[in-house]
Write a protein that holds these residues in place. Structure first.
Motif, PDB file in Angstrom:
ATOM      1  N   ALA A  13       0.921  -1.139  -0.283  1.00 36.49           N
ATOM      2  CA  ALA A  13       0.074   0.060   0.413  1.00 36.49           C
ATOM      3  C   ALA A  13       0.504   1.647  -0.032  1.00 36.49           C
ATOM      4  N   VAL A  14       1.841   0.626   0.460  1.00 36.68           N
ATOM      5  CA  VAL A  14       2.728   2.604   1.238  1.00 36.68           C
ATOM      6  C   VAL A  14       3.263   2.795  -0.416  1.00 36.68           C
ATOM      7  N   TYR A  15       3.886   2.232  -1.078  1.00 38.01           N
ATOM      8  CA  TYR A  15       5.140   2.206  -2.344  1.00 38.01           C
ATOM      9  C   TYR A  15       4.002   3.098  -3.267  1.00 38.01           C
ATOM     10  N   ARG A  16       2.541   3.537  -3.650  1.00 40.26           N
ATOM     11  CA  ARG A  16       2.563   3.862  -4.042  1.00 40.26           C
ATOM     12  C   ARG A  16       1.944   5.456  -3.911  1.00 40.26           C
TER      13      ARG A  16
ATOM     14  N   PRO B 239       4.782   7.079  -3.239  1.00 38.64           N
ATOM     15  CA  PRO B 239       6.047   8.011  -3.841  1.00 38.64           C
ATOM     16  C   PRO B 239       6.124   7.891  -4.841  1.00 38.64           C
ATOM     17  N   PHE B 240       4.934   6.577  -5.761  1.00 37.94           N
ATOM     18  CA  PHE B 240       4.893   6.026  -7.542  1.00 37.94           C
ATOM     19  C   PHE B 240       4.423   7.354  -7.868  1.00 37.94           C
ATOM     20  N   GLN B 241       3.441   7.205  -7.246  1.00 39.96           N
ATOM     21  CA  GLN B 241       2.029   7.958  -7.599  1.00 39.96           C
ATOM     22  C   GLN B 241       2.918   9.888  -7.456  1.00 39.96           C
ATOM     23  N   ASN B 242       3.382   9.997  -6.466  1.00 37.10           N
ATOM     24  CA  ASN B 242       4.640  11.362  -6.669  1.00 37.10           C
ATOM     25  C   ASN B 242       5.409  11.308  -7.562  1.00 37.10           C
ATOM     26  N   LEU B 243       5.523  10.514  -7.538  1.00 35.99           N
ATOM     27  CA  LEU B 243       6.933  10.593  -9.253  1.00 35.99           C
ATOM     28  C   LEU B 243       6.001  10.998 -10.341  1.00 35.99           C
ATOM     29  N   VAL B 244       5.015  10.003 -10.891  1.00 35.87           N
ATOM     30  CA  VAL B 244       4.876   9.669 -11.867  1.00 35.87           C
ATOM     31  C   VAL B 244       3.820  10.515 -12.434  1.00 35.87           C
ATOM     32  N   GLY B 245       3.295  11.018 -11.397  1.00 38.90           N
ATOM     33  CA  GLY B 245       1.385  12.018 -12.055  1.00 38.90           C
ATOM     34  C   GLY B 245       0.535  11.106 -11.533  1.00 38.90           C
ATOM     35  N   ASP B 246      -0.951  11.448 -11.295  1.00 42.11           N
ATOM     36  CA  ASP B 246      -1.631  11.072 -12.037  1.00 42.11           C
ATOM     37  C   ASP B 246      -2.559  10.112 -13.004  1.00 42.11           C
ATOM     38  N   LYS B 247      -1.408  10.871 -14.092  1.00 43.33           N
ATOM     39  CA  LYS B 247      -1.337   9.719 -15.545  1.00 43.33           C
ATOM     40  C   LYS B 247      -0.544   8.983 -15.377  1.00 43.33           C
TER      41      LYS B 247
ATOM     42  N   PHE C 118       0.457   6.821 -12.444  1.00 44.85           N
ATOM     43  CA  PHE C 118      -0.564   6.456 -11.812  1.00 44.85           C
ATOM     44  C   PHE C 118      -1.324   5.591 -12.580  1.00 44.85           C
ATOM     45  N   TYR C 119      -2.453   6.384 -13.110  1.00 41.87           N
ATOM     46  CA  TYR C 119      -3.639   5.264 -13.857  1.00 41.87           C
ATOM     47  C   TYR C 119      -2.673   4.560 -14.734  1.00 41.87           C
ATOM     48  N   ILE C 120      -1.842   4.894 -15.608  1.00 40.53           N
ATOM     49  CA  ILE C 120      -1.357   3.226 -16.625  1.00 40.53           C
ATOM     50  C   ILE C 120      -0.816   2.610 -15.749  1.00 40.53           C
ATOM     51  N   TYR C 121       0.211   2.333 -14.602  1.00 42.05           N
ATOM     52  CA  TYR C 121       0.082   0.967 -13.705  1.00 42.05           C
ATOM     53  C   TYR C 121      -1.075   0.677 -12.841  1.00 42.05           C
ATOM     54  N   GLN C 122      -1.782   1.309 -12.608  1.00 37.39           N
ATOM     55  CA  GLN C 122      -2.800   0.612 -12.397  1.00 37.39           C
ATOM     56  C   GLN C 122      -4.211   0.578 -13.078  1.00 37.39           C
ATOM     57  N   GLN C 123      -4.207   0.761 -13.945  1.00 33.53           N
ATOM     58  CA  GLN C 123      -4.764  -0.096 -15.238  1.00 33.53           C
ATOM     59  C   GLN C 123      -3.831  -1.972 -14.920  1.00 33.53           C
ATOM     60  N   VAL C 124      -2.465  -1.936 -15.462  1.00 38.37           N
ATOM     61  CA  VAL C 124      -2.516  -2.791 -15.663  1.00 38.37           C
ATOM     62  C   VAL C 124      -2.126  -4.104 -14.055  1.00 38.37           C
ATOM     63  N   TYR C 125      -2.165  -3.278 -13.523  1.00 34.28           N
ATOM     64  CA  TYR C 125      -1.477  -4.482 -11.906  1.00 34.28           C
ATOM     65  C   TYR C 125      -2.778  -5.829 -11.851  1.00 34.28           C
TER      66      TYR C 125
ATOM     67  N   GLY D 139      -7.458   5.765  -3.976  1.00 38.57           N
ATOM     68  CA  GLY D 139      -8.527   5.443  -3.025  1.00 38.57           C
ATOM     69  C   GLY D 139      -7.625   4.324  -3.266  1.00 38.57           C
ATOM     70  N   GLN D 140      -7.097   3.419  -3.869  1.00 35.74           N
ATOM     71  CA  GLN D 140      -6.534   2.089  -3.807  1.00 35.74           C
ATOM     72  C   GLN D 140      -5.551   2.219  -2.300  1.00 35.74           C
ATOM     73  N   PRO D 141      -4.553   3.085  -2.471  1.00 35.19           N
ATOM     74  CA  PRO D 141      -3.646   2.597  -1.329  1.00 35.19           C
ATOM     75  C   PRO D 141      -4.495   3.087  -0.426  1.00 35.19           C
ATOM     76  N   LEU D 142      -4.955   4.038   0.114  1.00 35.89           N
ATOM     77  CA  LEU D 142      -5.561   4.227   0.988  1.00 35.89           C
ATOM     78  C   LEU D 142      -6.543   3.481   1.804  1.00 35.89           C
ATOM     79  N   VAL D 143      -7.828   2.460   1.288  1.00 37.89           N
ATOM     80  CA  VAL D 143      -8.714   1.631   1.874  1.00 37.89           C
ATOM     81  C   VAL D 143      -7.410   0.765   2.317  1.00 37.89           C
ATOM     82  N   GLN D 144      -6.752   0.112   1.044  1.00 40.22           N
ATOM     83  CA  GLN D 144      -5.401  -0.985   2.034  1.00 40.22           C
ATOM     84  C   GLN D 144      -4.779  -0.119   3.218  1.00 40.22           C
ATOM     85  N   LEU D 145      -4.513   0.357   3.481  1.00 44.06           N
ATOM     86  CA  LEU D 145      -3.905   0.810   4.679  1.00 44.06           C
ATOM     87  C   LEU D 145      -5.475   1.350   5.881  1.00 44.06           C
TER      88      LEU D 145
END
Length: 531
Positions: free
Chosen positions: A30-33, A35-43, A45-52, A280-286
């Motif tokens: 949950a936590v790594y998402r 800083p990952f979002q902070n690095l790549v932005g919302d788009k 984050f969208y790309i990664y979450q579509q495939v994960y 919302g995914q990491p928020l719900v996981q945490l």
């Protein structure tokens, strides 16, 4: 008697090791998402979450479901030849499945990406396909260790593979961003992190065992059809509750972007909006981590006592699990929702989509009920009905997405998730009452936790209003931190004081929970005068 006590002690020790390792793995996941979002932005984050979800589903099914199924099959016999035959058949069966799935995902990546509305996702899907080839090795190794009661290798492997995966994702993403790589190329690097992490898990298990799975010198006759059937059914029913979050994410991956673009939202804007929703995914996981971990800590006791006296001795633990799930699930869901947009700004830099995320966070309550109830029923050998109810909830989620997203955007998708989980939770409680017809909680329990929740929200909102009148520094994140952290402490303190003063959980109940001894002492001090 001594042997029985030793067995129970060993059983609980193994369960505790797996619970702690699962907690660490989930926390890292949950936590790594953030800083990952902070690095790549919302788009990005969208790309990664579509495939994960495509990767995660196979990881969960293998490392949890198939491993448990293999361990149960191995535990059913004491003959070394039969155990080897079962292992060989399991490995071959999972190997064939993984190769077929690998080829299908590799060849069909472009088609799947088009169905999701973004053809550029195809290379990421093809990269993720390599995870499938690792499935048989992880399942057989973990199943073998689990059947022997050796939980430490499984725990070390799980934490190790997750730690390596997270490190590769974050370091690789940082390097890619610094070098000017495209968001899709950056996403591919993140997917490679999952592949390498799972491979590392296999290496760790191999080094621990120092021996490979070998076929017996003389073939041992086993009912191959029966073994394959049991392996399939047990693995799916056991992992169903863990897979459901990923299946909801997959439903969102196929529906939200398409529905938004079909109803007038520009493609680039729709991708960014989907990325905001994915916060919302990491928020719900945490948020669900505390409630589900506390409840899951009691589940091994239920599994043990279900085999005794027709399961009647398990009833006190069943009631406690239900109450703990509601108590902390409600507090986490309502508390986190009340702290948006402060949490949104603190973690993700902007307050965009805060209302949708607040609605999304209500899912924490439903998950805090669904996951422990499924675990209890599975432990009691009643896994088919929960699995069916989870699929019913998923179907409701998909239909609700289709109906609500065109009208309310990502807020509609958040409501759809709540509706799906609520349907599953209601079905589980009805089924649960049939299995354990005793009262799960008295009326005063619901009254007191409602009062505690209202008081918690009141204190949080009062502090947010007070803190809005002063800020130290110009940073929006700093201001959000000044509001959020004291609010969490104040809200949690008020909630726990009311819960403890009302004694909705007895002191003996607290002792069964992680760190419960200290909480039991606090409750004794708070209720000393009354008693």
């Amino acid at each position: 008697m001594a042997a029985s006590e030793w067995n129970m002690k060993t059983f609980m020790k193994g369960a505790s090791i797996l619970t702690i390792s699962a907690l660490i793995v989930k926390l890292l996941g949950a936590v790594y998402r953030v800083p990952f979002q902070n690095l790549v932005g919302d788009k990005g984050f969208y790309i990664y979450q579509q495939v994960y979800p495509f990767i995660g589903i196979f990881i969960i099914w293998t490392t949890y479901g198939a491993a448990v199924a293999i361990s149960k099959l191995l535990a059913s016999t004491q003959l070394p030849e039969e155990r080897r035959a079962i292992l060989k058949l399991s490995f071959v069966y999972l190997g064939v499945l993984s190769i077929v799935a690998f080829i299908t995902l590799l060849a069909g990546a472009s088609w799947i990406a088009s169905l999701m509305g973004d053809p550029e996702l195809a290379p990421l899907l093809q990269t993720g396909a390599y995870v499938l080839l690792i499935m048989p090795f992880l399942a057989v190794y973990k199943g073998t260790f689990q059947s022997r009661g050796e939980m430490v290798p499984i725990a070390v492997s799980g934490v190790g593979e997750q730690g390596i995966r997270v490190a590769i994702i974050l370091v690789g993403t940082w390097i890619a961003v610094q070098s000017g790589a495209s968001l899709y190329e950056t996403g591919t690097i993140a997917v490679w992190g999952a592949v390498i992490g799972q491979t590392a898990g296999v290496v760790l298990l191999f080094l621990w065992s120092r021996k490979s799975v070998k076929a017996p010198a003389i073939a041992f006759p086993i009912d191959k059809r029966k073994v394959i059937k049991e392996l399939t059914l047990i693995s799916l029913s056991v992992s169903a509750s863990s897979l459901i979050l990923l299946l909801y994410q997959m439903a969102d991956a196929f529906t939200i972007l398409n529905l938004l673009t079909n109803h007038g939202v520009q493609e680039e804007a729709a991708m960014t909006v989907k990325g905001v929703y994915d916060r919302g995914q990491p928020l719900v996981q945490l948020g669900s981590l505390i409630a589900t971990t506390l409840a899951m800590a009691i589940v091994p006791l239920i599994s043990h006592h279900t085999t005794m006296s027709g399961g009647r001795s398990a009833c006190p633990f069943v009631r406690l699990t239900f109450r703990v799930a509601i108590l902390f699930g409600l507090a986490a869901a309502v508390g986190l929702a009340a702290l948006l947009p402060q949490v949104n700004v603190l973690l993700f830099e902007t307050s965009e989509g805060s209302f949708a995320l607040a609605v999304f966070c209500v899912q924490i309550f439903w998950l805090s009920l669904v996951l422990p109830l499924c675990a209890i029923l599975q432990g009691a050998g009643l896994g088919k009905v929960p699995a069916g109810l989870l699929l019913v909830g998923l179907a409701v989620k998909i239909v609700a997405n289709v109906l609500l997203v065109p009208l309310y955007g990502i807020t509609g998708a958040a409501f759809a998730g709540n509706i799906g989980f609520a349907v599953t939770a209601a079905g589980l409680i009805v089924y649960f009452k049939r299995m354990w017809p005793e009262r799960l909680a008295p009326g005063r329990f619901y009254g007191w936790i409602s009062l505690a929740t209202i008081a918690m929200v009141g204190v949080v909102e009062l502090w947010l209003w007070i803190s809005s009148t002063f800020t130290l520094g110009e940073s929006a994140r700093l201001a959000a931190a000044q509001s959020a952290f004291p609010a969490v402490v104040l809200g949690a303190t008020v909630f726990l004081i009311i819960v403890m003063k009302s004694r909705v959980l007895a002191e003996k109940d607290w002792y069964l929970l992680p760190f419960g001894k200290r909480l039991a002492r606090v409750q004794l001090l708070l209720t000393k005068k009354r008693r």
